[in-house]
Design a protein around this motif. Sequence first.
Motif, short mmCIF file in Angstrom:
data_model
loop_
_atom_site.label_atom_id
_atom_site.label_comp_id
_atom_site.label_asym_id
_atom_site.label_seq_id
_atom_site.Cartn_x
_atom_site.Cartn_y
_atom_site.Cartn_z
N GLU A 71 0.17 -11.22 5.41
CA GLU A 71 1.62 -11.09 5.57
C GLU A 71 2.30 -11.58 4.32
OE1 GLU A 71 2.55 -11.97 9.90
OE2 GLU A 71 4.41 -12.69 8.96
N ARG A 72 3.54 -11.13 4.09
CA ARG A 72 4.36 -11.74 3.03
C ARG A 72 5.38 -12.59 3.77
NH1 ARG A 72 2.99 -7.97 -1.26
NH2 ARG A 72 2.89 -5.85 -0.46
N SER A 73 5.09 -13.90 3.91
CA SER A 73 5.92 -14.77 4.75
C SER A 73 7.24 -15.15 4.08
CB SER A 73 5.14 -16.04 5.09
OG SER A 73 5.98 -16.98 5.70
N GLY A 126 -6.43 -11.51 -5.39
CA GLY A 126 -6.61 -10.37 -4.48
C GLY A 126 -5.43 -9.45 -4.54
N THR A 127 -5.54 -8.38 -5.28
CA THR A 127 -4.50 -7.34 -5.35
C THR A 127 -5.09 -6.11 -6.02
OG1 THR A 127 -2.45 -6.64 -6.48
CG2 THR A 127 -3.60 -8.50 -7.45
N ILE A 128 -4.75 -4.93 -5.51
CA ILE A 128 -5.30 -3.72 -6.14
C ILE A 128 -4.69 -3.48 -7.51
CG2 ILE A 128 -5.83 -2.57 -3.94
CD1 ILE A 128 -3.36 -0.73 -4.55
N ASP A 129 -3.54 -4.15 -7.80
CA ASP A 129 -2.80 -3.84 -9.03
C ASP A 129 -3.45 -4.34 -10.31
OD1 ASP A 129 -0.98 -2.67 -7.39
OD2 ASP A 129 0.62 -4.14 -7.70
N ASN A 130 -4.36 -5.30 -10.21
CA ASN A 130 -5.04 -5.90 -11.38
C ASN A 130 -4.06 -6.53 -12.37
OD1 ASN A 130 -7.53 -6.51 -12.59
ND2 ASN A 130 -7.32 -4.86 -14.08
N VAL A 170 0.49 7.03 -8.38
CA VAL A 170 -0.45 6.02 -7.88
C VAL A 170 0.27 4.68 -7.75
CG1 VAL A 170 -2.49 7.15 -8.87
CG2 VAL A 170 -1.29 5.41 -10.20
N MET A 171 -0.35 3.74 -7.02
CA MET A 171 0.30 2.43 -6.81
C MET A 171 0.32 1.59 -8.08
SD MET A 171 -0.41 0.89 -3.07
CE MET A 171 0.73 1.26 -1.75
N GLY A 172 1.12 0.56 -8.03
CA GLY A 172 1.27 -0.36 -9.17
C GLY A 172 2.74 -0.66 -9.35
N ARG A 173 3.20 -1.67 -8.62
CA ARG A 173 4.62 -2.00 -8.59
C ARG A 173 5.14 -2.36 -9.99
NH1 ARG A 173 5.52 -5.71 -3.90
NH2 ARG A 173 3.89 -6.76 -5.05
N ASP A 174 4.37 -3.20 -10.69
CA ASP A 174 4.80 -3.61 -12.03
C ASP A 174 3.75 -3.31 -13.08
OD1 ASP A 174 7.10 -5.04 -10.88
OD2 ASP A 174 5.57 -6.44 -10.16
N ALA A 223 2.61 5.88 -12.65
CA ALA A 223 2.51 4.63 -11.89
C ALA A 223 3.80 4.44 -11.11
CB ALA A 223 2.30 3.46 -12.84
N GLU A 224 3.64 3.95 -9.89
CA GLU A 224 4.78 3.71 -8.98
C GLU A 224 5.93 2.95 -9.67
OE1 GLU A 224 3.29 0.93 -6.18
OE2 GLU A 224 5.07 0.91 -4.97
N GLY A 225 5.57 1.98 -10.51
CA GLY A 225 6.61 1.14 -11.12
C GLY A 225 7.13 1.66 -12.46
N GLY A 253 -0.13 6.68 -2.38
CA GLY A 253 0.30 5.63 -1.43
C GLY A 253 -0.80 4.71 -0.94
N HIS A 254 -0.67 4.30 0.33
CA HIS A 254 -1.52 3.22 0.86
C HIS A 254 -2.98 3.59 1.05
CE1 HIS A 254 2.38 1.37 1.44
NE2 HIS A 254 1.75 0.22 1.59
N ILE A 255 -3.34 4.84 0.88
CA ILE A 255 -4.76 5.21 0.91
C ILE A 255 -5.52 4.35 -0.12
CG2 ILE A 255 -4.48 7.10 -0.76
CD1 ILE A 255 -6.60 8.65 0.67
N GLN A 256 -4.82 3.97 -1.19
CA GLN A 256 -5.45 3.19 -2.27
C GLN A 256 -5.73 1.75 -1.85
OE1 GLN A 256 -3.13 4.45 -6.17
NE2 GLN A 256 -1.96 4.85 -4.34
N ARG A 257 -5.14 1.31 -0.75
CA ARG A 257 -5.32 -0.08 -0.34
C ARG A 257 -6.49 -0.25 0.64
NH1 ARG A 257 0.06 -2.71 -0.40
NH2 ARG A 257 -0.37 -3.58 1.64
N GLY A 258 -6.99 0.88 1.17
CA GLY A 258 -8.02 0.76 2.20
C GLY A 258 -9.39 1.20 1.71
#
Length: 323
Positions: A71-73, A126-130, A170-174, A223-225, A253-258
């Motif tokens: 979660e992102r609390s 732990g993040t797919i973004d490296n 593809v994903m990669g917020r920043d 890249a998404e970002g 999208g989220h296919i890259q996270r699983g």
Amino acid sequence: MKKIAVLTSGGDAPGMNACIRAVVRTALHNKLQIFGIKRGYQGAIEGDFIKMKSAMVSNIIQLGGTILQSERSKEFRTKEGRLKAYEQLKSKGIDGLVVIGGDGTFTGAQVFMKEFRDIDIVGCPGTIDNDLYGTDFTIGYDTAINTAMEAIDKIKDTANAHNRLFVVEVMGRDAGYIALRTAIATGAESVLIPESKTDYPLLFKTLKKNLKKKKRSGIIIVAEGDESGGAFQVAKEVGSHFKDYEIRVTILGHIQRGGRPTCMERVNASRMGRGAVEALVDGTSGVMIGIVHNKISYTPFEHAIKYTRSINPILLDMVNVLS
Ligand code: F6P
């Protein structure tokens, strides 16, 4: 140190389970009691702890996601939330914590450690973004680039069959690591990433060159970002300059996270999980465990968050030279 806990926080990433398994088994090997905290920092606030036994992490090394959930609390960003988490940890007698996550996770850990000095914390990236400084690879990245590569290979089949140009996001917020690697691995015509300014003239030159060779199919990876505004925006821009291209857009999208973590992922995540517990046992705190040049490394949270690893310009140039 007698009792420690482990949690996963932020966006999930394949390989987190391999890391949890390594943390649990290394803790038990060192005669420590080990608790799993569900849903990241939020579970710590709510006291959602499970006493872990070796069998509880059997058969999870090959699974994507995280058995502890993530979660992102928002509450952990408040002083009251962190105090609640501290009290919950203390009530169980926990004096060491392994946090698996990205920069948000380590920022939270750093603030917590300044407020409460008697709980040691070590992080695993732990993040797919490296996108963390202090490690060559984050947990999740290798699997994500392989997932994206396989998806783009499939898109190439249909792109070639219909002579179409695909803009794939593809994903990669920043960060553009996923975009750059997959662009090289799939032989994309062009890649747009946040680390470099969107160069439409260069992209148009490549597309013109291809048209001259009567090549109307191809892949542009965004890249998404990226500051271009994403794949739909890029498709619009290209479409307004070239009438000869039939353009389609795919957002991966989220296919890259699983998905099942790759071999490299499982091994790296296991090494980092083991390294984190050994660091706590040695009295180390406030650092992220990484792997640099194939060796376990220790980077203060502050540096892991503050600094960025620069993109290799040779790799970026390679996309254009080889396309
Ligand atoms: O940080 C990993 C990441 O997958 C980013 O690439 C992406 O921008 C973000 O998480 C998406 O987060 P969420 O799953 O909360 O939408």
